[in-house]
Design a protein around this motif. Structure first.
Motif, PDB file in Angstrom:
ATOM      1  N   PRO A  35       0.782  -1.243   0.000  1.00  0.00           N
ATOM      2  CA  PRO A  35       0.000   0.000   0.000  1.00  0.00           C
ATOM      3  C   PRO A  35       0.814   1.294   0.000  1.00  0.00           C
ATOM      4  O   PRO A  35       0.276   2.352  -0.281  1.00  0.00           O
ATOM      5  CB  PRO A  35      -0.827  -0.106   1.285  1.00  0.00           C
ATOM      6  CG  PRO A  35      -0.053  -1.020   2.163  1.00  0.00           C
ATOM      7  CD  PRO A  35       0.646  -1.984   1.245  1.00  0.00           C
ATOM      8  N   ILE A  36       2.091   1.244   0.303  1.00  0.00           N
ATOM      9  CA  ILE A  36       2.942   2.434   0.229  1.00  0.00           C
ATOM     10  C   ILE A  36       3.840   2.258  -0.990  1.00  0.00           C
ATOM     11  O   ILE A  36       4.673   1.364  -1.033  1.00  0.00           O
ATOM     12  CB  ILE A  36       3.810   2.612   1.505  1.00  0.00           C
ATOM     13  CG1 ILE A  36       2.965   2.549   2.766  1.00  0.00           C
ATOM     14  CG2 ILE A  36       4.620   3.900   1.415  1.00  0.00           C
ATOM     15  CD1 ILE A  36       1.879   3.590   2.855  1.00  0.00           C
ATOM     16  N   GLY A  37       3.641   3.120  -1.982  1.00  0.00           N
ATOM     17  CA  GLY A  37       4.386   2.995  -3.227  1.00  0.00           C
ATOM     18  C   GLY A  37       5.456   4.054  -3.350  1.00  0.00           C
ATOM     19  O   GLY A  37       5.245   5.212  -2.988  1.00  0.00           O
ATOM     20  N   VAL A  38       6.621   3.659  -3.838  1.00  0.00           N
ATOM     21  CA  VAL A  38       7.731   4.583  -4.088  1.00  0.00           C
ATOM     22  C   VAL A  38       8.144   4.405  -5.545  1.00  0.00           C
ATOM     23  O   VAL A  38       8.458   3.297  -5.971  1.00  0.00           O
ATOM     24  CB  VAL A  38       8.940   4.295  -3.167  1.00  0.00           C
ATOM     25  CG1 VAL A  38      10.098   5.220  -3.484  1.00  0.00           C
ATOM     26  CG2 VAL A  38       8.534   4.391  -1.710  1.00  0.00           C
ATOM     27  N   ARG A  66      -1.951   8.317   7.975  1.00  0.00           N
ATOM     28  CA  ARG A  66      -0.793   9.094   7.554  1.00  0.00           C
ATOM     29  C   ARG A  66       0.455   8.237   7.770  1.00  0.00           C
ATOM     30  O   ARG A  66       0.566   7.515   8.747  1.00  0.00           O
ATOM     31  CB  ARG A  66      -0.706  10.360   8.408  1.00  0.00           C
ATOM     32  CG  ARG A  66       0.528  11.200   8.129  1.00  0.00           C
ATOM     33  CD  ARG A  66       0.636  12.421   9.010  1.00  0.00           C
ATOM     34  NE  ARG A  66      -0.248  13.526   8.729  1.00  0.00           N
ATOM     35  CZ  ARG A  66      -0.340  14.233   7.598  1.00  0.00           C
ATOM     36  NH1 ARG A  66       0.388  13.913   6.584  1.00  0.00           N
ATOM     37  NH2 ARG A  66      -1.150  15.243   7.466  1.00  0.00           N
ATOM     38  N   VAL A  67       1.385   8.338   6.840  1.00  0.00           N
ATOM     39  CA  VAL A  67       2.630   7.580   6.936  1.00  0.00           C
ATOM     40  C   VAL A  67       3.797   8.558   6.851  1.00  0.00           C
ATOM     41  O   VAL A  67       3.829   9.426   5.991  1.00  0.00           O
ATOM     42  CB  VAL A  67       2.738   6.541   5.796  1.00  0.00           C
ATOM     43  CG1 VAL A  67       4.061   5.812   5.858  1.00  0.00           C
ATOM     44  CG2 VAL A  67       1.588   5.562   5.844  1.00  0.00           C
ATOM     45  N   SER A  68       4.747   8.423   7.768  1.00  0.00           N
ATOM     46  CA  SER A  68       5.934   9.261   7.730  1.00  0.00           C
ATOM     47  C   SER A  68       7.134   8.431   8.146  1.00  0.00           C
ATOM     48  O   SER A  68       6.997   7.382   8.761  1.00  0.00           O
ATOM     49  CB  SER A  68       5.778  10.482   8.641  1.00  0.00           C
ATOM     50  OG  SER A  68       5.582  10.068   9.965  1.00  0.00           O
ATOM     51  N   ARG A  88      19.529   9.968   2.186  1.00  0.00           N
ATOM     52  CA  ARG A  88      18.334   9.762   3.001  1.00  0.00           C
ATOM     53  C   ARG A  88      17.568  11.067   3.134  1.00  0.00           C
ATOM     54  O   ARG A  88      18.165  12.128   3.242  1.00  0.00           O
ATOM     55  CB  ARG A  88      18.744   9.240   4.380  1.00  0.00           C
ATOM     56  CG  ARG A  88      17.596   9.059   5.339  1.00  0.00           C
ATOM     57  CD  ARG A  88      18.098   8.542   6.639  1.00  0.00           C
ATOM     58  NE  ARG A  88      18.050   7.097   6.555  1.00  0.00           N
ATOM     59  CZ  ARG A  88      18.161   6.292   7.570  1.00  0.00           C
ATOM     60  NH1 ARG A  88      18.393   6.764   8.771  1.00  0.00           N
ATOM     61  NH2 ARG A  88      18.080   4.996   7.422  1.00  0.00           N
ATOM     62  N   THR A  89      16.236  10.961   3.122  1.00  0.00           N
ATOM     63  CA  THR A  89      15.381  12.131   3.314  1.00  0.00           C
ATOM     64  C   THR A  89      14.123  11.704   4.071  1.00  0.00           C
ATOM     65  O   THR A  89      13.738  10.529   4.027  1.00  0.00           O
ATOM     66  CB  THR A  89      15.006  12.790   1.967  1.00  0.00           C
ATOM     67  OG1 THR A  89      14.344  14.026   2.222  1.00  0.00           O
ATOM     68  CG2 THR A  89      14.109  11.906   1.132  1.00  0.00           C
ATOM     69  N   GLY A  90      13.520  12.638   4.764  1.00  0.00           N
ATOM     70  CA  GLY A  90      12.282  12.357   5.467  1.00  0.00           C
ATOM     71  C   GLY A  90      11.094  12.440   4.524  1.00  0.00           C
ATOM     72  O   GLY A  90      11.155  13.078   3.473  1.00  0.00           O
ATOM     73  N   PHE A  91       9.990  11.777   4.877  1.00  0.00           N
ATOM     74  CA  PHE A  91       8.762  11.881   4.103  1.00  0.00           C
ATOM     75  C   PHE A  91       7.565  11.882   5.032  1.00  0.00           C
ATOM     76  O   PHE A  91       7.624  11.410   6.154  1.00  0.00           O
ATOM     77  CB  PHE A  91       8.637  10.755   3.066  1.00  0.00           C
ATOM     78  CG  PHE A  91       8.444   9.387   3.661  1.00  0.00           C
ATOM     79  CD1 PHE A  91       7.170   8.921   3.983  1.00  0.00           C
ATOM     80  CD2 PHE A  91       9.522   8.560   3.893  1.00  0.00           C
ATOM     81  CE1 PHE A  91       6.995   7.664   4.531  1.00  0.00           C
ATOM     82  CE2 PHE A  91       9.357   7.297   4.437  1.00  0.00           C
ATOM     83  CZ  PHE A  91       8.085   6.846   4.757  1.00  0.00           C
ATOM     84  N   ASP A  92       6.470  12.450   4.550  1.00  0.00           N
ATOM     85  CA  ASP A  92       5.215  12.500   5.278  1.00  0.00           C
ATOM     86  C   ASP A  92       4.102  12.492   4.230  1.00  0.00           C
ATOM     87  O   ASP A  92       3.962  13.444   3.468  1.00  0.00           O
ATOM     88  CB  ASP A  92       5.141  13.762   6.138  1.00  0.00           C
ATOM     89  CG  ASP A  92       3.887  13.796   6.981  1.00  0.00           C
ATOM     90  OD1 ASP A  92       3.591  12.777   7.642  1.00  0.00           O
ATOM     91  OD2 ASP A  92       3.198  14.828   6.965  1.00  0.00           O
TER      92      ASP A  92
END
Length: 104
Positions: A35-38, A66-68, A88-92
């Protein structure tokens, strides 16, 4: 006379009645249906060693929450060995959101 109905399915099922996939298909598709696509917008076959590069990344959240977290991109040599680069980077990403774009 009524024509008999014929139903078809792909060969990716080991058992259609129990919806059990063939192991090779399940292994191959396991990441694709999470369910979380990159998605990385990248089509180059080769990269110049040592060149600075920016990658455009799109993320999709197909869940109700919400996903972070942290996203890590690692470039590894085709021949194996130590990673050539890592960032590396953060995501929300909001729940059931339209795709978001980021760069790394």
């Amino acid at each position: 006379m009524a024509k008999a109905r014929t139903f078809f399915t792909c060969d990716n099922f080991r058992d259609v009645r129990r919806l059990e996939f063939q192991p090779h298909f399940e292994d191959y598709m396991g990441e694709a249906i999470k369910p979380i696509g990159v998605y990385i917008h990248f089509w180059q076959v080769r990269l110049e060693a040592g060149a600075k590069r920016t990658f455009r990344i799109m993320m999709v959240n197909d869940t109700q929450k919400r996903v972070s977290g942290k996203l890590t991109l690692t470039l590894e040599p085709a021949a194996g060995g130590e990673p050539a680069a890592r960032s590396r980077t953060g995501f929300d990403v909001p729940a059931s959101a339209k795709p978001i774009m980021t760069s790394i």
